[in-house]
Design an enzyme around this catalytic site. Structure first.
Site, PDB file in Angstrom:
ATOM      1  N   SER A  42       0.865  -1.180   0.000  1.00  0.00           N
ATOM      2  CA  SER A  42       0.000   0.000   0.000  1.00  0.00           C
ATOM      3  C   SER A  42       0.894   1.220   0.000  1.00  0.00           C
ATOM      4  O   SER A  42       2.046   1.156   0.456  1.00  0.00           O
ATOM      5  CB  SER A  42      -0.868   0.021   1.262  1.00  0.00           C
ATOM      6  OG  SER A  42      -1.498   1.290   1.427  1.00  0.00           O
ATOM      7  N   TYR A  79      -1.683  -0.257  10.274  1.00  0.00           N
ATOM      8  CA  TYR A  79      -1.691  -0.507   8.832  1.00  0.00           C
ATOM      9  C   TYR A  79      -0.364  -0.102   8.198  1.00  0.00           C
ATOM     10  O   TYR A  79       0.213  -0.849   7.400  1.00  0.00           O
ATOM     11  CB  TYR A  79      -2.858   0.253   8.194  1.00  0.00           C
ATOM     12  CG  TYR A  79      -3.147  -0.146   6.775  1.00  0.00           C
ATOM     13  CD1 TYR A  79      -3.728  -1.377   6.473  1.00  0.00           C
ATOM     14  CD2 TYR A  79      -2.850   0.703   5.716  1.00  0.00           C
ATOM     15  CE1 TYR A  79      -3.996  -1.748   5.167  1.00  0.00           C
ATOM     16  CE2 TYR A  79      -3.111   0.351   4.409  1.00  0.00           C
ATOM     17  CZ  TYR A  79      -3.692  -0.878   4.135  1.00  0.00           C
ATOM     18  OH  TYR A  79      -3.969  -1.237   2.828  1.00  0.00           O
TER      19      TYR A  79
HETATM   20  P1  NAD Z   1     -11.418  -6.098   0.927  1.00  0.00           P
HETATM   21  O1  NAD Z   1     -11.745  -5.937   2.358  1.00  0.00           O
HETATM   22  O2  NAD Z   1     -12.493  -5.958  -0.099  1.00  0.00           O
HETATM   23  O3  NAD Z   1     -10.680  -7.494   0.680  1.00  0.00           O
HETATM   24  C1  NAD Z   1      -9.822  -8.098   1.614  1.00  0.00           C
HETATM   25  C2  NAD Z   1     -10.142  -9.583   1.644  1.00  0.00           C
HETATM   26  O4  NAD Z   1      -9.223 -10.226   2.527  1.00  0.00           O
HETATM   27  C3  NAD Z   1     -11.555  -9.858   2.188  1.00  0.00           C
HETATM   28  O5  NAD Z   1     -12.300 -10.629   1.273  1.00  0.00           O
HETATM   29  C4  NAD Z   1     -11.301 -10.586   3.493  1.00  0.00           C
HETATM   30  O6  NAD Z   1     -12.271 -11.575   3.799  1.00  0.00           O
HETATM   31  C5  NAD Z   1      -9.927 -11.209   3.246  1.00  0.00           C
HETATM   32  N1  NAD Z   1      -9.283 -11.515   4.524  1.00  0.00           N
HETATM   33  C6  NAD Z   1      -9.149 -10.688   5.602  1.00  0.00           C
HETATM   34  N2  NAD Z   1      -8.578 -11.337   6.614  1.00  0.00           N
HETATM   35  C7  NAD Z   1      -8.326 -12.600   6.181  1.00  0.00           C
HETATM   36  C8  NAD Z   1      -7.749 -13.752   6.780  1.00  0.00           C
HETATM   37  N3  NAD Z   1      -7.320 -13.742   8.043  1.00  0.00           N
HETATM   38  N4  NAD Z   1      -7.645 -14.883   6.040  1.00  0.00           N
HETATM   39  C9  NAD Z   1      -8.083 -14.912   4.768  1.00  0.00           C
HETATM   40  N5  NAD Z   1      -8.646 -13.863   4.150  1.00  0.00           N
HETATM   41  C10 NAD Z   1      -8.770 -12.718   4.850  1.00  0.00           C
HETATM   42  O7  NAD Z   1     -10.281  -5.015   0.623  1.00  0.00           O
HETATM   43  P2  NAD Z   1      -9.429  -4.753  -0.704  1.00  0.00           P
HETATM   44  O8  NAD Z   1      -9.448  -3.296  -0.952  1.00  0.00           O
HETATM   45  O9  NAD Z   1      -9.797  -5.676  -1.799  1.00  0.00           O
HETATM   46  O10 NAD Z   1      -7.989  -5.108  -0.137  1.00  0.00           O
HETATM   47  C11 NAD Z   1      -7.115  -6.043  -0.712  1.00  0.00           C
HETATM   48  C12 NAD Z   1      -5.701  -5.659  -0.354  1.00  0.00           C
HETATM   49  O11 NAD Z   1      -5.413  -4.362  -0.884  1.00  0.00           O
HETATM   50  C13 NAD Z   1      -5.426  -5.567   1.144  1.00  0.00           C
HETATM   51  O12 NAD Z   1      -4.150  -6.123   1.412  1.00  0.00           O
HETATM   52  C14 NAD Z   1      -5.434  -4.073   1.413  1.00  0.00           C
HETATM   53  O13 NAD Z   1      -4.668  -3.738   2.523  1.00  0.00           O
HETATM   54  C15 NAD Z   1      -4.838  -3.554   0.126  1.00  0.00           C
HETATM   55  N6  NAD Z   1      -5.091  -2.149  -0.204  1.00  0.00           N
HETATM   56  C16 NAD Z   1      -6.348  -1.691  -0.412  1.00  0.00           C
HETATM   57  C17 NAD Z   1      -6.547  -0.345  -0.724  1.00  0.00           C
HETATM   58  C18 NAD Z   1      -7.914   0.205  -0.945  1.00  0.00           C
HETATM   59  O14 NAD Z   1      -8.089   1.426  -0.875  1.00  0.00           O
HETATM   60  N7  NAD Z   1      -8.908  -0.614  -1.242  1.00  0.00           N
HETATM   61  C19 NAD Z   1      -5.460   0.507  -0.824  1.00  0.00           C
HETATM   62  C20 NAD Z   1      -4.181  -0.002  -0.617  1.00  0.00           C
HETATM   63  C21 NAD Z   1      -4.015  -1.341  -0.320  1.00  0.00           C
END
Ligand code: NAD
Length: 262
Positions: free
Chosen positions: A144, A157
């Site tokens: 991120s 985070y």
């Molecule tokens: P999201 O919440 O839609 O998806 C995250 C997924 O991870 C969920 O489906 C959740 O069930 C799964 N998860 C969480 N804990 C878990 C565990 N212990 N075991 C197995 N699965 C687990 O969010 P997203 O935006 O799709 O995020 C995906 C990645 O992108 C993450 O690593 C997040 O930190 C990163 N990210 C997101 C953003 C944003 O703005 N959306 C920005 C930067 C980074």
């Protein structure tokens, strides 16, 4: 009609979430079979059904990435079911609480580190053990921009995503002798939707000098900090992951690519 990833097998974690699912769908459209790993339930079943529409084999695996033994068992099962794992999109994650460091809830800090860092390590390690034996593998970790510069109110985070960048760099060195490339992507503000709304609302509530206490103003403040003056769309991520998994990035390893609008 041949596709670039025909015959490939990809394991995607966090596959029922926004970025994981969009990327799984994209890789499936490029011909890869997909193993979708997430916590389970209807959300995972729906994701599997969506990915299967591309006409590839798609299977769901309910797994908590914080449990190392369970991760090893699931990775072994994926290998048994699909024959191998060529690509890993190591993407499961949790954003954590929003509070200044002196008020940050201690248990939440542990939770963020356990999911984002230990979880990503467990998956990377189990898959790498398999890939080392085949002398082939491509891995993309989701970091991120919070792992490049620490934003206010996100101690857990930010620490966890800096750790992912470090893990990516070390793994890229350890695995280079085995023809395994390890890179990371760093999305910044993605929207619209739940993650964006949650972030804007919680930054407003956290009450700091950096953001307004009005979520609408926070949204403007965040957008105004982006050179391209907009948040990113989820659809702007999967192509970057595909690039890092495919041969167009054949001389790249250990890098962290920002997807951040500048
Ligand atoms: P999201 O919440 O839609 O998806 C995250 C997924 O991870 C969920 O489906 C959740 O069930 C799964 N998860 C969480 N804990 C878990 C565990 N212990 N075991 C197995 N699965 C687990 O969010 P997203 O935006 O799709 O995020 C995906 C990645 O992108 C993450 O690593 C997040 O930190 C990163 N990210 C997101 C953003 C944003 O703005 N959306 C920005 C930067 C980074």
């Amino acid at each position: 009609d041949t596709k670039r990833f025909d015959g490939k097998v990809t394991l995607v974690t966090g596959a029922a979430g926004n970025i994981g699912l969009a990327t799984a769908e994209r890789l499936a459209a490029s011909g890869s079979a997909i193993a979708l790993l997430d916590l389970g339930g209807a959300k995972l079943d729906d994701a599997v059904a969506k990915v299967a529409r591309a006409g590839v084999t798609a299977r769901g695996y309910a797994c908590d990435v914080t449990d190392a033994a369970q991760v090893q068992e699931i990775v072994d099962r994926v290998v048994a079911d699909f024959g191998r794992i060529d690509f890993l999109f190591n993407n499961a994650g949790y954003q954590g609480a929003f509070a200044p460091v002196h008020a940050y809830p201690t248990e939440d800090f542990s939770r963020v580190m356990t999911i984002n860092v230990c979880g990503a390590f467990h998956v990377l390690q189990a898959v790498a053990r398999h890939m080392v034996g085949r002398n082939f593998g491509r891995i993309v970790n989701t970091a991120s921009m919070a792992g490049v510069g620490g934003p206010p109110n996100m101690a857990g985070y930010a620490a966890s995503k800096f750790a992912i960048v470090g893990l990516t760099q070390t793994a890229s060195k350890d695995l280079a002798p085995y023809n395994i490339r390890v890179n990371a992507i760093s999305p910044a503000f993605m929207g619209p939707g739940f993650m964006w709304d949650r972030q804007v609302e919680l930054q407003a509530k956290a009450g700091s000098q950096y953001f307004s206490s009005d979520p609408k103003v926070v949204a403007e403040q965040m957008i105004n900090s982006v050179p391209m003056r907009r948040y990113g769309d989820i659809t702007e991520i999967p192509g970057v992951v595909e690039f890092l998994l495919g041969d167009d990035s054949s001389y790249m390893t250990g890098v962290n690519l920002p997807i951040a609008g500048g």
